[in-house]
Design a protein around this motif. Structure first.
Motif, mmCIF file in Angstrom:
data_model
loop_
_atom_site.group_PDB
_atom_site.id
_atom_site.type_symbol
_atom_site.label_atom_id
_atom_site.label_comp_id
_atom_site.label_asym_id
_atom_site.label_seq_id
_atom_site.Cartn_x
_atom_site.Cartn_y
_atom_site.Cartn_z
ATOM 1 N N LYS A 179 0.856 -1.193 0.000
ATOM 2 C CA LYS A 179 0.000 0.000 0.000
ATOM 3 C C LYS A 179 0.887 1.236 0.000
ATOM 4 C CE LYS A 179 -3.891 -2.370 1.041
ATOM 5 N NZ LYS A 179 -5.192 -2.295 0.384
ATOM 6 N N GLU A 180 0.591 2.139 -0.906
ATOM 7 C CA GLU A 180 1.311 3.413 -0.954
ATOM 8 C C GLU A 180 0.301 4.546 -0.788
ATOM 9 O OE1 GLU A 180 3.678 3.692 -4.452
ATOM 10 O OE2 GLU A 180 4.962 1.998 -3.912
ATOM 11 N N ILE A 181 0.538 5.390 0.217
ATOM 12 C CA ILE A 181 -0.403 6.476 0.509
ATOM 13 C C ILE A 181 0.303 7.812 0.311
ATOM 14 C CG2 ILE A 181 -1.914 7.512 2.241
ATOM 15 C CD1 ILE A 181 -2.199 4.835 3.539
ATOM 16 N N GLU A 182 -0.284 8.665 -0.497
ATOM 17 C CA GLU A 182 0.246 10.007 -0.711
ATOM 18 C C GLU A 182 0.007 10.866 0.524
ATOM 19 O OE1 GLU A 182 1.892 11.058 -3.453
ATOM 20 O OE2 GLU A 182 1.728 9.038 -4.296
ATOM 21 N N TYR A 183 0.845 11.878 0.698
ATOM 22 C CA TYR A 183 0.738 12.761 1.859
ATOM 23 C C TYR A 183 -0.663 13.371 1.990
ATOM 24 C CZ TYR A 183 1.586 16.870 4.845
ATOM 25 O OH TYR A 183 1.517 17.817 5.824
ATOM 26 N N GLN A 184 -1.255 13.763 0.868
ATOM 27 C CA GLN A 184 -2.562 14.422 0.894
ATOM 28 C C GLN A 184 -3.654 13.514 1.441
ATOM 29 O OE1 GLN A 184 -0.373 14.746 -1.578
ATOM 30 N NE2 GLN A 184 0.082 16.918 -1.201
ATOM 31 N N GLN A 185 -3.446 12.204 1.381
ATOM 32 C CA GLN A 185 -4.448 11.274 1.901
ATOM 33 C C GLN A 185 -4.045 10.639 3.226
ATOM 34 O OE1 GLN A 185 -3.658 10.992 -1.703
ATOM 35 N NE2 GLN A 185 -5.337 12.468 -1.749
ATOM 36 N N LEU A 186 -2.840 10.938 3.678
ATOM 37 C CA LEU A 186 -2.292 10.209 4.828
ATOM 38 C C LEU A 186 -3.131 10.374 6.096
ATOM 39 C CD1 LEU A 186 0.102 8.425 5.636
ATOM 40 C CD2 LEU A 186 1.317 10.494 6.321
ATOM 41 N N PHE A 187 -3.595 11.605 6.353
ATOM 42 C CA PHE A 187 -4.341 11.862 7.587
ATOM 43 C C PHE A 187 -5.843 11.696 7.393
ATOM 44 C CE2 PHE A 187 -0.362 14.180 7.704
ATOM 45 C CZ PHE A 187 0.148 13.796 8.924
ATOM 46 N N ASP A 188 -6.238 11.375 6.167
ATOM 47 C CA ASP A 188 -7.645 11.177 5.856
ATOM 48 C C ASP A 188 -8.003 9.715 6.099
ATOM 49 O OD1 ASP A 188 -10.181 11.757 5.074
ATOM 50 O OD2 ASP A 188 -9.776 11.676 2.924
ATOM 51 N N GLN A 189 -7.599 9.232 7.242
ATOM 52 C CA GLN A 189 -7.810 7.833 7.592
ATOM 53 C C GLN A 189 -8.621 7.781 8.890
ATOM 54 O OE1 GLN A 189 -6.166 5.205 5.732
ATOM 55 N NE2 GLN A 189 -5.731 6.882 4.344
ATOM 56 N N SER A 190 -9.629 6.975 8.910
ATOM 57 C CA SER A 190 -10.422 6.835 10.135
ATOM 58 C C SER A 190 -10.006 5.576 10.880
ATOM 59 C CB SER A 190 -11.911 6.783 9.783
ATOM 60 O OG SER A 190 -12.160 5.730 8.872
#
Length: 441
Positions: A198-209
């Protein structure tokens, strides 16, 4: 008398200095503490006979190198980008080096020279990285020794505010270098889950519940930390389906930080003139402002929330939705945000922080699946002797003692994943109430 040279007297150095001074009479060592702030050094060492302040410009090569030449061991708590300067000097003058920072590509280039010189450069010898490696490897080796086959490894760590000091809508206060907080996660994250990378971009990193349960604390939010897969070979777990290292925060923080990322306020690439610039103009630079709406309504509309929401209360708490002028000269957005955090989320003298670390390891033994939970919660004493300062500083202090007393024969560039390092360090950390509790499912 042995001589220890410590670069850096900031937040993370307090408990390390305390430890080195407390052990100085028995260990027969003297500490020279280097920083550009003389008063800061003196506030940490007091009037101890066993310590000397050295207020220097780290870029003053002759002075810096003369100090390194006189030392038996060097410890660096400087900002990560400056470690390579110290490392090159240590290599030049044949001095062992300890630091809490990550191994980076620059120091990797010197790996063969370090080994050839017969020196020990121990990196990642703090909390995270540091205690996380040592505690994880102790568990991994123990499971494997008993015939267990590990198929899932998850490790979480976070510097949080203690519940009794949790009195702001961010559920967070600054207990370590605020610049590192602002820039955390900017490179995104990579990990493996159920056999898939899994690769997560910075813009989505904190958009995790995503949340994890911690005994005594309940649910905490987490986000994956850097490139977890850098460690699969080091941990000898290269073939397991799930491997992740992650950072813990209260859920309020990750929700609020996600908004700052969306607003572009963590960007560190471009400088702009902030003199006479109102905070709201800075905060709204990437949105189309409707002058018929309030500042709160404009930001809320962009973020897709109510102007009365918790998210807007968080941003108002930081003071970035008003007309007050920034006046910080030329700064990147990250630089302005760092200033805001230092002012609004600073720890008060009586505040206490908290370190939480959790390992979740799933393994099979004798055809039975087992899930191991191993967790550590450390409380700070006040805003100086913080849990962060303890857990970053004490492993370095203990390692210094092992090296100077001749108990470590290891040479080369390393991180603390071997039994001859983690066993004595973790054992002594327990004497300072830094210990893990375990449970099985």
């Amino acid at each position: 008398m042995k001589s220890i040279l410590l670069f850096g007297a900031g937040k993370s150095a307090t408990c390390l200095i305390d430890y080195l001074l407390a052990n100085a009479p028995r260990q027969k060592w003297h500490i020279t503490v280097v920083d550009n702030d003389l008063m800061l050094i003196k506030s940490k060492i007091g009037k101890s006979y066993y310590a000397t302040p050295a207020a220097i410009d780290i870029n003053d090569e002759p002075v810096r190198q003369s100090l390194i030449q006189e030392a038996d061991l060097v410890i660096s708590l400087l900002p990560p980008a400056l470690h390579i300067v110290i490392a090159r000097d240590c290599l030049k003058f044949s001095r062992n080096l300890l630091t809490a920072s990550y191994i980076d590509p620059e120091i990797r280039k010197l790996e063969k020279e370090i080994e050839k010189a017969g020196l020990l450069f121990m990196y990642e010898m703090g909390l995270d990285p540091g205690i996380d490696h040592m505690s994880a490897m102790k568990l991994i080796h123990s499971i494997e020794k008993k015939g267990g086959q590990i198929y899932s490894f998850k490790s979480y760590c976070g510097g949080l505010i203690s519940p009794e000091s949790n009195d702001n809508p961010w559920c967070y206060k600054i207990s370590w270098n605020s610049r590192n907080i602002v820039l955390a996660g900017t490179s995104g994250a990579t990990y493996r889950e159920k056999g898939k990378v899994k690769e997560i971009e910075y813009q989505q990193l904190f958009d995790q519940s995503k949340t994890v349960q911690v005994p005594g604390l309940g649910k905490l939010a987490y986000y994956p930390n850097r490139d977890s897969l850098n460690y699969v070979d080091i941990y000898a777990l290269s073939n397991i389906p799930t491997f992740m290292r992650a950072t813990l925060r209260y859920t309020e923080f990750t929700e609020g930080w996600n908004a700052l990322v969306k607003l572009g306020l963590t960007d560190d690439t471009k400088k702009q003139q902030t003199n006479n610039m109102p905070y709201f103009k800075w905060a709204s630079q990437h949105i189309k402002v409707n002058k018929e709406l309030t500042n709160e309504e404009n930001i809320a509309q962009f973020l897709g929330v109510s102007s009365k929401s918790k998210l807007i209360r968080q941003l108002k708490y930081l003071g970035i939705l008003n007309g007050e002028l920034i006046n910080l000269g030329e700064q990147t957005n990250a630089g302005v945000l760092q200033h805001v955090l230092d002012v609004r989320l600073k720890m008060e003298p009586s505040d206490k922080d908290m370190i939480v670390m959790l390992h979740e390891i799933e393994f099979e033994r004798r055809h039975m699946g087992t899930k191991l939970h191993s967790y550590m919660i450390v409380q700070g004493e006040d805003n100086l002797r913080t849990a962060m300062a303890k857990t970053v500083g004490l492993p370095l202090g203990i390692m210094a003692k092992l090296v100077l007393s001749g108990q470590v024969e290891l040479k080369g560039l390393h991180i603390p994943v071997m039994p001859e390092i983690y066993n004595p360090v973790l054992r002594e950390l327990e004497e300072h109430d830094i210990r893990f509790e375990e449970s099985f499912e």
